[in-house]
Design an enzyme around this catalytic site. Structure first.
Site, PDB file in Angstrom:
ATOM      1  N   PHE A 143      37.835  38.854  -0.368  1.00  0.00           N
ATOM      2  CA  PHE A 143      36.565  38.997   0.358  1.00  0.00           C
ATOM      3  C   PHE A 143      35.521  38.008  -0.178  1.00  0.00           C
ATOM      4  O   PHE A 143      35.285  37.932  -1.374  1.00  0.00           O
ATOM      5  CB  PHE A 143      36.062  40.437   0.218  1.00  0.00           C
ATOM      6  CG  PHE A 143      34.741  40.679   0.878  1.00  0.00           C
ATOM      7  CD1 PHE A 143      34.600  40.600   2.256  1.00  0.00           C
ATOM      8  CD2 PHE A 143      33.609  40.975   0.121  1.00  0.00           C
ATOM      9  CE1 PHE A 143      33.378  40.813   2.873  1.00  0.00           C
ATOM     10  CE2 PHE A 143      32.383  41.195   0.719  1.00  0.00           C
ATOM     11  CZ  PHE A 143      32.275  41.116   2.111  1.00  0.00           C
ATOM     12  N   GLN A 144      34.949  37.244   0.705  1.00  0.00           N
ATOM     13  CA  GLN A 144      33.905  36.255   0.415  1.00  0.00           C
ATOM     14  C   GLN A 144      34.369  35.188  -0.585  1.00  0.00           C
ATOM     15  O   GLN A 144      33.605  34.737  -1.430  1.00  0.00           O
ATOM     16  CB  GLN A 144      32.620  36.934  -0.066  1.00  0.00           C
ATOM     17  CG  GLN A 144      31.923  37.704   1.051  1.00  0.00           C
ATOM     18  CD  GLN A 144      30.501  38.090   0.729  1.00  0.00           C
ATOM     19  OE1 GLN A 144      30.121  38.217  -0.435  1.00  0.00           O
ATOM     20  NE2 GLN A 144      29.690  38.288   1.764  1.00  0.00           N
ATOM     21  N   GLU A 203      20.296  30.335   2.539  1.00  0.00           N
ATOM     22  CA  GLU A 203      20.816  29.559   1.413  1.00  0.00           C
ATOM     23  C   GLU A 203      20.612  28.053   1.598  1.00  0.00           C
ATOM     24  O   GLU A 203      20.384  27.331   0.619  1.00  0.00           O
ATOM     25  CB  GLU A 203      22.302  29.867   1.204  1.00  0.00           C
ATOM     26  CG  GLU A 203      22.591  31.281   0.744  1.00  0.00           C
ATOM     27  CD  GLU A 203      22.824  32.265   1.894  1.00  0.00           C
ATOM     28  OE1 GLU A 203      23.240  33.405   1.624  1.00  0.00           O
ATOM     29  OE2 GLU A 203      22.585  31.870   3.068  1.00  0.00           O
ATOM     30  N   LYS A 215      32.787  35.958 -10.709  1.00  0.00           N
ATOM     31  CA  LYS A 215      32.088  37.201 -11.025  1.00  0.00           C
ATOM     32  C   LYS A 215      32.424  37.726 -12.412  1.00  0.00           C
ATOM     33  O   LYS A 215      31.536  38.140 -13.171  1.00  0.00           O
ATOM     34  CB  LYS A 215      32.437  38.247  -9.961  1.00  0.00           C
ATOM     35  CG  LYS A 215      31.724  39.562 -10.100  1.00  0.00           C
ATOM     36  CD  LYS A 215      32.092  40.506  -8.954  1.00  0.00           C
ATOM     37  CE  LYS A 215      31.380  41.848  -9.075  1.00  0.00           C
ATOM     38  NZ  LYS A 215      31.742  42.748  -7.943  1.00  0.00           N
ATOM     39  N   MET A 267      13.348  12.482  19.764  1.00  0.00           N
ATOM     40  CA  MET A 267      14.045  11.246  19.443  1.00  0.00           C
ATOM     41  C   MET A 267      15.272  11.059  20.324  1.00  0.00           C
ATOM     42  O   MET A 267      15.581   9.941  20.758  1.00  0.00           O
ATOM     43  CB  MET A 267      14.434  11.211  17.968  1.00  0.00           C
ATOM     44  CG  MET A 267      14.983   9.866  17.509  1.00  0.00           C
ATOM     45  SD  MET A 267      13.815   8.500  17.715  1.00  0.00           S
ATOM     46  CE  MET A 267      12.857   8.642  16.196  1.00  0.00           C
TER      47      MET A 267
END
Length: 583
Positions: free
Chosen positions: A137-138, A75, A187, A495
């Site tokens: 959930f989530q 993502e 949703k 670096m």
């Protein structure tokens, strides 16, 4: 409604107004279909996204949509790809992820876009509205998490609001100082029936921005320029965002002004332009830094006086200069450096008016001083036959010509690219500047290639950065993208090692990448052709092979871990306290 009127309603003008105020009625459909329809109305051609349970209705609707969906492998990569797509195309980038971990994985990418003022619309799935706040959930509060790193955010609680919210999101993301806008989509909202029209206009009473600068202030700036003996233009990313590069060149050529650029401003003026003194700041050219220190007038355009340029020392930066600061964001004026002549407005529009008020300057003595510095302090490196990064990048520029787009990751290779890649067009140098995000490069080069599918696009990366998003090699293969990966492989976090070497008495700590893979074999495992280069005399041939080969190609250049980026102004030091010594 007849077809002519329908077409007229869909064709928006740049001011977000309609010639006919009647709204276009839509057929009954759910929130997911309404969302895709409005995205299509906004001109969205592709979305970078990763599916999940909360977005099943939207992904089902995508099967019947003309909008193309690109599937990265993470993502965060979706955001970086959309970010680079926006930088190269000049459009609003769009990305998508499911709720919970999907949305949370986007945070770094959103912060990256926010720091560099990149217009994005980020769509996140969310649990159903009746579950919000129950730790279901989530579920994560993604609007709360990202509040400091978005320009605005929405949690949609009524499907009827989708057309309005999406239209507002694109307007906010792309106007004023651009930035990311997040829309959180529960949703059940995606599955709910919608029968709302595409809005005829945007009405945001609390959202205001200036485009045209104050005429009196512009006139004052022109008078200050006429009186100046040692003026310098300091051009940043705002010049590119506003499309002001050409008008800036007209200003430079009418007045014979010298110009320096920030890292974000690379490409605003062609590298080859005779008035260009180079990048300013920590790894800028010595001439650019000395010019800013010695100037009596600094014309700052679309910059935020970042500490990589000023070292955060307001009393040690351009202390001899009167400062003209042109920026569309009034919050930037005076934030770091006092502006004697502040001009709030779009850089292109301000420069267009400024051009009408200025005349050629008699500053030959100043140019004599600048040319003497350029001769004394050239941007150079030891050409001793070893394979070094500067040789690679100069050869890359020679072979690719002026049309190639260069994307970088973050680290030493990024600074070498900024110094030695010839960039002669706007939107052709893409890098993570403000946040400095390792792992940005590979998903970004994918987004850049989608923005300009027929262009030659290079990624300049390091072995540390590449491994942070190496899974996106699969995305390049899946979509047959002809990206060319130039890997500076030194086996260390370069670096960090350089700073430990130069500032911490060579006390090296946790910078060794001893377990690096064989990158050529790894590329082959993904179905990508590759080649390892260990000798300087192999560079041109290898680059030509990469360019000539269809599809993606990885070049693994073995360079010494002792290579350092010079010049170097240590953090917290004044702009003229430059380390320029060789190894």
């Amino acid at each position: 409604m007849d077809k002519a009127k329908e077409d007229a309603l869909i064709a928006r003008d740049p001011e977000i107004t309609w010639e006919d105020e009647e709204s276009l009625a839509l057929d009954n459909y759910n929130g997911a279909k309404a969302l895709l329809d409005v995205l299509d109305q906004e001109g969205v051609e592709l979305i970078f996204g990763y599916p999940g349970g909360s977005l099943l209705a939207l992904y089902d609707a995508l099967l019947d949509s003309s909008i193309r969906h690109i599937l990265p492998r993470h993502e965060q990569s979706a955001v970086h790809a959309a970010d680079a797509y926006a930088r190269v195309s000049g459009k609003v980038g769009v990305c998508l992820a499911t709720s919970g971990p999907g949305a949370a994985n986007m945070v770094t990418g959103i912060a990256n876009a926010y720091m560099d003022s990149i217009p994005l619309v980020i769509l996140t799935g969310q649990v159903s509205t009746h579950l919000l706040g129950t730790d279901s959930f989530q579920e994560v509060d993604i609007t709360g998490i990202t509040m400091p790193i978005t320009k605005h955010s929405y949690l949609v609680k009524d499907a009827r609001d989708i057309p309005r919210i999406v239209k507002e999101a694109f307007y906010i993301a792309s106007t004023g100082r651009p930035g990311p806008v997040l829309i959180d989509l529960p949703k059940n909202i995606m599955a709910a029936e919608v029968n709302e029209p595409y809005p005829s206009k945007v009405a945001l009473k609390s959202y205001k921005f200036f485009t045209k600068g104050n005429p009196g202030q512009i006139s004052e700036a022109a008078r200050a320029l006429a009186q100046s003996k040692k003026p310098v233009v300091y051009a940043g990313g705002g010049v590119i965002t506003s499309g002001a590069g050409k008008i800036l060149q007209e200003v430079l050529e009418k007045t014979n002004l010298p110009v320096v650029t920030t890292l974000m401003g690379i490409g605003s003026v062609p590298s080859k332009h005779p008035n260009h003194l180079g990048m300013v700041g920590m790894h800028g050219t010595i001439t650019a830094n000395l010019a800013v220190d010695a100037c009596d007038l600094l014309i700052a355009i679309g910059v935020r006086f970042d500490d990589r340029v000023t070292s955060g020392l307001k009393h040690h930066f351009a202390t001899k200069a009167k400062v003209i600061h042109i920026d569309i964001d009034p919050a930037e004026i005076g934030k770091v450096i006092r502006a004697h002549i502040p001009i709030v407005g779009d850089a292109r529009l301000v420069l267009e008016e400024f051009l009408t008020k200025i005349n050629p300057l008699a500053i030959q003595d100043w140019w004599n001083e600048l040319r003497s510095w350029q001769k004394q302090y050239p941007l150079s490196y030891e050409q001793d036959g070893r394979l070094n990064p500067q040789t690679i990048l100069e050869a890359m520029g020679k072979i690719s010509g002026e049309e190639a787009i260069v994307v970088t990751d973050v680290g030493q290779h990024q600074m070498w690219a900024a110094q030695f890649c010839p960039i002669n067009q706007e939107r052709h140098f893409i890098t993570s500047a403000g946040l400095g995000t390792m792992g940005f490069g590979l998903p970004a080069v994918i987004g850049a290639q989608f923005a300009k599918p027929d262009s030659l696009v290079f990624l300049v990366t390091g072995d540390g950065s590449l491994q942070m998003s190496i899974h996106e090699l699969a995305t390049a293969v899946q979509y047959h993208l002809p990206i060319k990966i130039v890997l500076m492989n030194n086996g260390v976090l370069g670096m960090v090692r350089q700073m430990q070497k130069m500032l911490f008495n060579e006390r090296f700590s946790q910078i060794q990448l001893d377990a690096n893979p064989d990158f050529v074999k790894l590329a082959d495992a993904y179905g990508i052709k590759g080649r390892r280069v260990e000798q300087a005399d192999q560079v041109e041939d290898a680059l030509k092979e990469a360019v000539a080969t269809p599809g993606p190609f990885l070049l693994d250049f073995t360079i010494s871990p002792d290579e350092v980026v010079l010049p170097f102004v240590p953090a917290g030091q004044g702009i003229t306290e430059i380390l320029e010594g060789k190894e």
